[in-house]
Design a protein around this motif. Structure first.
Motif, PDB file in Angstrom:
ATOM      1  N   GLY A 171     -15.900  -8.999  15.785  1.00 33.23           N
ATOM      2  CA  GLY A 171     -16.628  -8.256  14.543  1.00 33.23           C
ATOM      3  C   GLY A 171     -15.530  -7.982  13.536  1.00 33.23           C
ATOM      4  N   GLY A 172     -14.422  -8.322  13.534  1.00 33.17           N
ATOM      5  CA  GLY A 172     -13.386  -8.424  12.487  1.00 33.17           C
ATOM      6  C   GLY A 172     -12.030  -8.328  12.762  1.00 33.17           C
ATOM      7  N   VAL A 173     -11.311  -7.292  12.310  1.00 38.46           N
ATOM      8  CA  VAL A 173      -9.860  -7.048  12.759  1.00 38.46           C
ATOM      9  C   VAL A 173      -9.904  -5.434  12.957  1.00 38.46           C
ATOM     10  CG1 VAL A 173      -8.999  -9.127  11.484  1.00 38.46           C
ATOM     11  CG2 VAL A 173      -9.110  -6.684  10.335  1.00 38.46           C
ATOM     12  N   HIS A 174      -8.770  -5.365  13.633  1.00 32.63           N
ATOM     13  CA  HIS A 174      -8.767  -3.890  14.379  1.00 32.63           C
ATOM     14  C   HIS A 174      -8.503  -2.857  13.200  1.00 32.63           C
ATOM     15  CE1 HIS A 174      -8.002  -1.580  18.061  1.00 32.63           C
ATOM     16  NE2 HIS A 174      -8.198  -2.644  18.501  1.00 32.63           N
ATOM     17  N   ASP A 175      -7.663  -3.037  12.306  1.00 36.80           N
ATOM     18  CA  ASP A 175      -7.223  -2.113  11.202  1.00 36.80           C
ATOM     19  C   ASP A 175      -7.325  -2.613   9.899  1.00 36.80           C
ATOM     20  OD1 ASP A 175      -6.830   0.219  12.781  1.00 36.80           O
ATOM     21  OD2 ASP A 175      -5.194  -0.542  13.520  1.00 36.80           O
ATOM     22  N   ASP A 176      -7.377  -1.972   9.080  1.00 29.88           N
ATOM     23  CA  ASP A 176      -7.091  -2.608   7.621  1.00 29.88           C
ATOM     24  C   ASP A 176      -5.685  -2.610   7.394  1.00 29.88           C
ATOM     25  OD1 ASP A 176      -7.794  -3.403   5.146  1.00 29.88           O
ATOM     26  OD2 ASP A 176      -8.728  -1.358   4.542  1.00 29.88           O
ATOM     27  N   LEU A 177      -5.325  -3.385   6.360  1.00 28.28           N
ATOM     28  CA  LEU A 177      -3.599  -3.496   6.064  1.00 28.28           C
ATOM     29  C   LEU A 177      -3.405  -2.065   5.580  1.00 28.28           C
ATOM     30  CD1 LEU A 177      -3.868  -7.200   4.261  1.00 28.28           C
ATOM     31  CD2 LEU A 177      -3.583  -6.574   6.546  1.00 28.28           C
ATOM     32  N   PRO A 178      -2.216  -2.030   5.966  1.00 31.28           N
ATOM     33  CA  PRO A 178      -1.620  -0.603   5.507  1.00 31.28           C
ATOM     34  C   PRO A 178      -1.242  -0.764   4.110  1.00 31.28           C
ATOM     35  CG  PRO A 178      -0.041  -1.601   7.054  1.00 31.28           C
ATOM     36  CD  PRO A 178      -1.181  -2.613   6.968  1.00 31.28           C
ATOM     37  N   GLU A 179      -0.988   0.236   3.395  1.00 28.26           N
ATOM     38  CA  GLU A 179      -0.593   0.610   1.911  1.00 28.26           C
ATOM     39  C   GLU A 179       0.876  -0.127   1.679  1.00 28.26           C
ATOM     40  OE1 GLU A 179      -0.150   4.473  -0.461  1.00 28.26           O
ATOM     41  OE2 GLU A 179      -1.990   4.515   0.732  1.00 28.26           O
ATOM     42  N   GLY A 180       0.796  -0.900   0.537  1.00 35.08           N
ATOM     43  CA  GLY A 180       1.964  -1.611   0.266  1.00 35.08           C
ATOM     44  C   GLY A 180       2.198  -2.826   1.224  1.00 35.08           C
ATOM     45  N   TRP A 181       1.234  -3.000   2.028  1.00 34.33           N
ATOM     46  CA  TRP A 181       1.923  -4.387   2.801  1.00 34.33           C
ATOM     47  C   TRP A 181       1.536  -5.602   2.109  1.00 34.33           C
ATOM     48  CZ3 TRP A 181      -0.491  -8.715   5.085  1.00 34.33           C
ATOM     49  CH2 TRP A 181       0.265  -9.383   6.144  1.00 34.33           C
ATOM     50  N   LEU A 182       0.607  -5.501   1.089  1.00 30.62           N
ATOM     51  CA  LEU A 182       0.526  -6.920   0.502  1.00 30.62           C
ATOM     52  C   LEU A 182       1.821  -7.473  -0.552  1.00 30.62           C
ATOM     53  CD1 LEU A 182      -3.030  -6.480  -1.138  1.00 30.62           C
ATOM     54  CD2 LEU A 182      -2.412  -7.806   0.979  1.00 30.62           C
ATOM     55  N   GLU A 183       2.209  -6.308  -1.095  1.00 29.02           N
ATOM     56  CA  GLU A 183       3.567  -6.472  -1.722  1.00 29.02           C
ATOM     57  C   GLU A 183       4.876  -7.016  -0.974  1.00 29.02           C
ATOM     58  OE1 GLU A 183       1.996  -3.073  -2.402  1.00 29.02           O
ATOM     59  OE2 GLU A 183       0.705  -4.699  -3.638  1.00 29.02           O
ATOM     60  N   ARG A 184       5.063  -6.303   0.257  1.00 32.42           N
ATOM     61  CA  ARG A 184       5.778  -6.778   1.166  1.00 32.42           C
ATOM     62  C   ARG A 184       5.561  -8.216   1.740  1.00 32.42           C
ATOM     63  NH1 ARG A 184       5.597  -1.163   2.567  1.00 32.42           N
ATOM     64  NH2 ARG A 184       4.134  -1.522   4.124  1.00 32.42           N
ATOM     65  N   CYS A 185       4.317  -8.538   1.920  1.00 36.71           N
ATOM     66  CA  CYS A 185       3.884  -9.817   2.382  1.00 36.71           C
ATOM     67  C   CYS A 185       4.333 -11.041   1.445  1.00 36.71           C
ATOM     68  CB  CYS A 185       2.358  -9.798   2.668  1.00 36.71           C
ATOM     69  SG  CYS A 185       2.157 -11.500   3.504  1.00 36.71           S
ATOM     70  N   SER A 186       4.006 -10.609  -0.031  1.00 39.42           N
ATOM     71  CA  SER A 186       4.235 -11.710  -1.119  1.00 39.42           C
ATOM     72  C   SER A 186       5.807 -11.781  -1.331  1.00 39.42           C
ATOM     73  CB  SER A 186       3.741 -11.298  -2.390  1.00 39.42           C
ATOM     74  OG  SER A 186       3.884 -10.055  -2.607  1.00 39.42           O
ATOM     75  N   LYS A 187       6.460 -10.507  -1.039  1.00 39.91           N
ATOM     76  CA  LYS A 187       7.973 -10.336  -1.125  1.00 39.91           C
ATOM     77  C   LYS A 187       8.580 -11.482   0.016  1.00 39.91           C
ATOM     78  CE  LYS A 187      11.226  -6.945  -1.322  1.00 39.91           C
ATOM     79  NZ  LYS A 187      11.445  -5.613  -0.958  1.00 39.91           N
TER      80      LYS A 187
END
Lengths: 399, 192
Positions: A174-190
């Motif tokens: 049905g999807g994924v367990h949790d939404d991505l936490p705050e600031g995760w996108l920046e850390r990932c692109s970093k």
């Protein structure tokens, strides 16, 4: 296309010393057999005439367990199949159950994007272990440590998302367990900014290293037809394909897109490569290794696009999973780092929460089945080089 | 599958130029990469002295939450025990001594050795009584020691709350994670 060195040299070696045939058992505790694989080598001097892989040391009845637990409860078991790419395993089983329940079109866009992000990050992590451990098999230690450093960063990202480092159980039905936490996108692109230049280091230490080339180029040549006949998939098959001969770039993300992979712009790297050394022939260990290197670049590219897509993605990260499985059957194959991983789920005739049958088609198992063909006639020292280039995970082979 | 003679390609080994034959350029290329790493920032930590920071929802040792009056919050509904894929939770329910609920757990035992730390108990709990904490270095000398009973799980709660590592994530009255999903999703649920 196979390569054999000029015959006169080989004859000189053969006539030089007189040897007897001997059976050598390699593994299951051998460091270069990647887990509990046992290879019985029939050797004549340095030349291996026959290789028999013995499996089953890590058999945990995963398929039988799947018939006794609900699909959501089976997700942690899929983590333990290919433990280097738990996200991809979770995704494969989730897609199969969703197909059985008719949920495939109802998965929200946001969940799809998160799935793509974590699966591609996991592909990078898995290939990093693959190439790092391959370097270790061939006697170079530094790339292994560097690869684990990078992988550790991906695991840190996963830890923030799902609270676990290896057995994620994150992608669920049905999807994924949790939404991505705050600031995760920046850390990932970093991380991606940091990671992409690092690939050049691996090219320096492995791809262009003359010792590495000597150990891998022209070794363990797998012809395309043999790869297809044995059901090899993933980098194992793609290393044997030839774009110039009109072979398709065989990757399920392109051929049968799932999770919205058709919306991403990426390439499937298949030989011939401009960077290939003259000694390398298509289908050898060097090409399999290089396909993995190229795939990491492409995965990073997909993650970047997915991160942008996440900001505008609609819907929730998860929809309520069904309580009961309908009767019927579903089979889904996904492109995992090691090849095509298929999950087959059969629902019981009466509506029940546990499936009647669960079957996992393991890519490593099919890839490993070709070992005896490509190891025939090689030297003992080349056996780790060939087995390492297959990049098996025994948890997935034995299930 | 035999290889046809036409498929065999004869190749000669590469002849190295005198400069390459010295292997100095190759040595330089490899060594410069590794030496550069010697001067870069260390990524390792000295583990027992330095502790890694783990995210707040790390899936570590369990705890049983207390409510405002210090009682165990669990209502012995068995949802966690049912959801657990490893069958590591044992609950014995008894009629509750308090008027606000029917049952409470007389015994609540988690086999920490059998647990796979998947977090499904936490997800299943309707009253946010069971939670996974950030404690990750769990050791013991015997199997019996690793069977965490209710008192021990409540002690983990006291320890983590006092230490401030794990805030109480959800409070009574607010909805749990499962219900948040239902709120966000305005579309009707698929037929199951």
């Amino acid at each position: 296309m196979a390569t054999i060195f000029p015959p006169e040299e080989e004859q000189i070696i053969e006539l030089d010393v007189r040897t007897d045939e001997m059976l050598v058992s390699m593994g299951p505790q051998h460091p270069s057999t990647h887990g509990v694989l046992r290879l019985v080598l029939r050797t004549d001097g340095e030349v291996v005439s026959e290789v028999t892989p013995h499996l089953g040391y890590l058999h945990r009845c995963a398929e039988k367990i799947g018939e006794n637990v609900t699909p959501i409860q089976f997700i942690p078991y899929t983590d333990r199949m290919d433990y280097l790419s738990g996200m991809n395993m979770n995704l494969g089983y989730s897609l199969a159950v969703e197909k059985l329940c008719g949920l495939t079109d109802k998965i929200p866009e946001k969940a799809q994007v998160i799935r793509v992000i974590v699966c591609e990050l996991n592909r990078i992590a898995s290939h990093l272990v693959g190439i790092g451990a391959y370097g270790l098999d061939l006697g170079t230690f530094s790339p292994f440590l560097y690869a684990f450093r990078e992988r550790e960063m991906i695991l840190d990202l996963f830890e923030e998302v799902c609270g676990a480092r290896l057995t994620y159980s994150y992608v669920t039905i049905g999807g994924v367990h949790d939404d991505l936490p705050e600031g995760w996108l920046e850390r990932c692109s970093k991380f991606l900014d940091w990671f992409e230049p690092r690939l050049e280091e691996y090219h320096t230490l492995l791809t262009r290293n003359s010792i590495f080339i000597k150990r891998t180029a022209g070794i363990g040549v797998l012809p395309r037809d043999m790869a297809v006949a044995y059901g090899c998939t993933g980098p194992m098959l793609r290393g044997s394909l030839n774009r110039e001969k009109g072979d398709p770039p065989w990757d399920l993300r392109k051929i049968e897109p799932y999770c919205g992979y058709e919306q991403y712009d990426f390439e499937i790297p298949i030989p011939p490569f401009r960077e290939a050394p003259v000694e390398a022939v298509i289908g050898d260990a060097w090409h399999r290794f290089y396909v993995r290197m190229k795939e990491m670049e492409q995965s990073a590219r997909i993650v970047r696009q997915a991160l942008r897509k996440y900001e505008t993605a609609r819907g929730a990260h998860r929809i309520e999973p069904p309580r009961h499985l309908p009767p019927g059957e579903a089979y889904v194959e996904t492109e995992c780092p090691r090849g095509q991983m298929g999950f087959y789920v059969v629902g019981r005739p009466t509506k029940e929460s546990v499936p009647l049958r669960v079957r996992a088609r393991s890519s490593s198992f099919c890839n490993l089945s070709v070992t005896h063909e490509i190891c025939r006639g090689c030297l003992i020292a080349d056996v780790p080089a060939i087995v390492g280039s297959i990049d098996i995970v025994m948890g997935e082979v034995d299930r | 599958m035999p290889i046809a003679p036409s498929e065999v390609k004869w190749i000669d080994e590469r002849t190295l130029s005198p400069w390459d034959w010295l292997y100095l350029p190759a040595l330089w290329e490899g060594l410069s990469t590794t030496v550069r790493h010697m001067f870069s920032k260390k990524v390792t930590i000295e583990f027992p002295e330095q502790r890694p920071s783990v995210p707040p929802h790390y899936k570590g040792v369990h705890r049983l939450n207390r409510d405002e009056q210090g009682r165990v919050r669990c209502v012995a509904c068995y949802l966690c025990a049912t959801a657990c894929p490893a069958h590591c939770i044992d609950i014995v329910a008894a009629p509750s001594p308090w008027p606000d609920r029917e049952k409470y757990p007389e015994l609540f035992v988690i086999d920490e050795l059998r647990c796979i730390y998947c977090g499904m108990c936490e997800e299943a709990c309707p009253v946010d009584a069971i939670e996974l904490t950030t404690l990750y270095d769990l050791t013991g000398f015997s199997r019996e020691e690793m069977l965490f009973d209710k008192e021990k799980l409540l002690a983990v709660y006291d320890y983590t709350v006092n230490k401030g590592t794990d805030a109480i994530r959800t409070l009574r009255g607010t909805l749990g994670p499962a219900s948040e999903i239902l709120e966000q999703q305005s579309a009707p649920l698929p037929n199951t």
